[in-house]
Write an enzyme that holds these catalytic residues in place. Sequence first.
Site, PDB file in Angstrom:
ATOM      1  N   GLN A 122      -7.128 -38.317 -21.395  1.00 24.93           N
ATOM      2  CA  GLN A 122      -6.667 -38.426 -22.566  1.00 24.93           C
ATOM      3  C   GLN A 122      -6.538 -39.751 -23.263  1.00 24.93           C
ATOM      4  O   GLN A 122      -6.177 -40.805 -22.659  1.00 24.93           O
ATOM      5  CB  GLN A 122      -5.366 -37.678 -22.453  1.00 24.93           C
ATOM      6  CG  GLN A 122      -4.783 -37.582 -23.469  1.00 24.93           C
ATOM      7  CD  GLN A 122      -5.200 -36.340 -24.911  1.00 24.93           C
ATOM      8  OE1 GLN A 122      -5.559 -35.534 -24.256  1.00 24.93           O
ATOM      9  NE2 GLN A 122      -4.934 -36.821 -25.940  1.00 24.93           N
ATOM     10  N   ASP A 154     -15.846 -33.489 -22.447  1.00 22.65           N
ATOM     11  CA  ASP A 154     -15.307 -34.245 -23.635  1.00 22.65           C
ATOM     12  C   ASP A 154     -16.196 -35.091 -24.572  1.00 22.65           C
ATOM     13  O   ASP A 154     -15.776 -35.384 -25.751  1.00 22.65           O
ATOM     14  CB  ASP A 154     -13.980 -34.860 -23.303  1.00 22.65           C
ATOM     15  CG  ASP A 154     -13.035 -35.294 -24.524  1.00 22.65           C
ATOM     16  OD1 ASP A 154     -12.896 -33.940 -25.423  1.00 22.65           O
ATOM     17  OD2 ASP A 154     -12.299 -36.053 -24.727  1.00 22.65           O
ATOM     18  N   LYS A 197      -3.934 -28.283 -23.750  1.00 26.23           N
ATOM     19  CA  LYS A 197      -5.283 -28.028 -23.338  1.00 26.23           C
ATOM     20  C   LYS A 197      -5.262 -27.145 -21.853  1.00 26.23           C
ATOM     21  O   LYS A 197      -5.998 -26.336 -21.484  1.00 26.23           O
ATOM     22  CB  LYS A 197      -6.243 -29.492 -22.887  1.00 26.23           C
ATOM     23  CG  LYS A 197      -6.477 -29.978 -24.457  1.00 26.23           C
ATOM     24  CD  LYS A 197      -7.173 -31.394 -24.311  1.00 26.23           C
ATOM     25  CE  LYS A 197      -7.297 -32.100 -25.461  1.00 26.23           C
ATOM     26  NZ  LYS A 197      -7.636 -33.641 -25.706  1.00 26.23           N
TER      27      LYS A 197
END
Lengths: 287, 287
Positions: free
Chosen positions: A98, A121, A54
């Site tokens: 994450q 996200d 990413k």
Amino acid sequence: MEKKLILDGNVVANAVKESLKDRIKVLNENGIKPCLATILVGDDPSSETYVKMKGNACSRLGIESKRIHLSKDTTTEELLQVIQELNEDENVHGILLQHPVPHQVDERKAFETISLEKDVDGVTSWGYGQTALGFGVFPSCTPAAILKIMEHYQITAKGKHAVVVGRSPILGKPVSAMLLNENATVTTCHSHTTNLPEMLKQADIVVAAVGKPNFIQGDWLKEGVVVLDAGYNPGNIGDVEYDSCYEKASAITPVPGGVGPVTISMLLKHTVDSAEYTMKKSNKIIH
Amino acid sequence: MEKKLILDGNVVANAVKESLKDRIKVLNENGIKPCLATILVGDDPSSETYVKMKGNACSRLGIESKRIHLSKDTTTEELLQVIQELNEDENVHGILLQHPVPHQVDERKAFETISLEKDVDGVTSWGYGQTALGFGVFPSCTPAAILKIMEHYQITAKGKHAVVVGRSPILGKPVSAMLLNENATVTTCHSHTTNLPEMLKQADIVVAAVGKPNFIQGDWLKEGVVVLDAGYNPGNIGDVEYDSCYEKASAITPVPGGVGPVTISMLLKHTVDSAEYTMKKSNKIIH
């Protein structure tokens, strides 16, 4: 016989990334560098790889990334503190925590601490609720990627029967909600579903989001189905048994090279969206 | 043949209300009077009736109600102002904005202005998101009522196929989400569904939330289905054609006297829940 379509995620991802270049240029001209903060807790090797991917995708496009790596014995309180600081940091436009975090950390509490404006996200319950009610700004990236692939290849959901296998907060649930908002009839299946093959046999669109390698079999599907495989199991293996599902499908995403690359491009897009929102708020005009 | 069950909403509602009495007594002993604020905008006669019913239900149980009636030409800004004041009023524990509001008012914006802690009617996107992700405090009252009826009559959703007809933000969507969290396989149908009878034929549980009188026909259903009718159309008519559906069902809610009374009892319960939360926050102990 209709031509079979391989839904090429790299093509879609490149189109998304291409569309961001001019937008990033305008942001830069206005003194704004879009910036994604990534938080990795612990040292799970696949998580490290994902975060690195990413970060690299950001830098290739001229998006800053601020990588925060916390030790595996980080407490919930310590993580919340880091998130709060990023919430308040004007130079950060998106925050990605994450998944998964070590077991001693309350992941849901950490997700909920991310401010809605920086939840690029799509992990907060608030963001999820807005998406499901049809006015969400940052849907979770994998569901957004699935919808983007459909849009790119002009696959309409309206009036179709979509069967989603899986019901996780950032995949099965939001993709079900988004397909419903696109006017599909949506069935959400999961581990307690007693007649999965029977359900799948009716599907015009199948979304595999179950996290089990090669789980969905071609002979469970009807001829002409659209197969969207969001699975990404160790060894680059999807949730659908590709060869047998390919036989039945009118269109199918491969793994790798299907949903995965588009997911990352949606994360980049959301970060740019957020940076533009910041620019608008500070009364600068996009020209 | 199994005995057919009429799911009596008055019995369930009375059980809920009975369970609140001691809790309200404790609140009163601690100097707290649970209070629901209701906002009615305009003079739609059915809305007036609903608000009056809710106010009366409150007063019968010793819950205060603060009734606010705004003129039909109220602007969005004026309504938001009223909601903000109620958000800040320590003596108000729940806020209900009666749907629908006049067309010049941005209803969604008004709903979103209600603070999460006082959203006892479950209309905010944040509350919806929390409910769908499985940790919501105040789900919308009609979906909560449907789940409460099932709980009361020990009808389990786990592993069953639930078909929900309707996808409104306070009914079809949240009841789909809640049944999914109860481990049902859930199909959400709506106006774009092309094969509704075929879908319904597979259902173990049907939730009718479509707002069309006598819409769902018995011959669309399979033998032994559980029918939960959340419809409440003019003339006290449900969304299911009762007689023909009764023939097929193992259990069915009548209209009136089914989901309706339980919905109001859930509103009262949420108001009491919210008042108790206030009490706990002020460090008083429930004894």
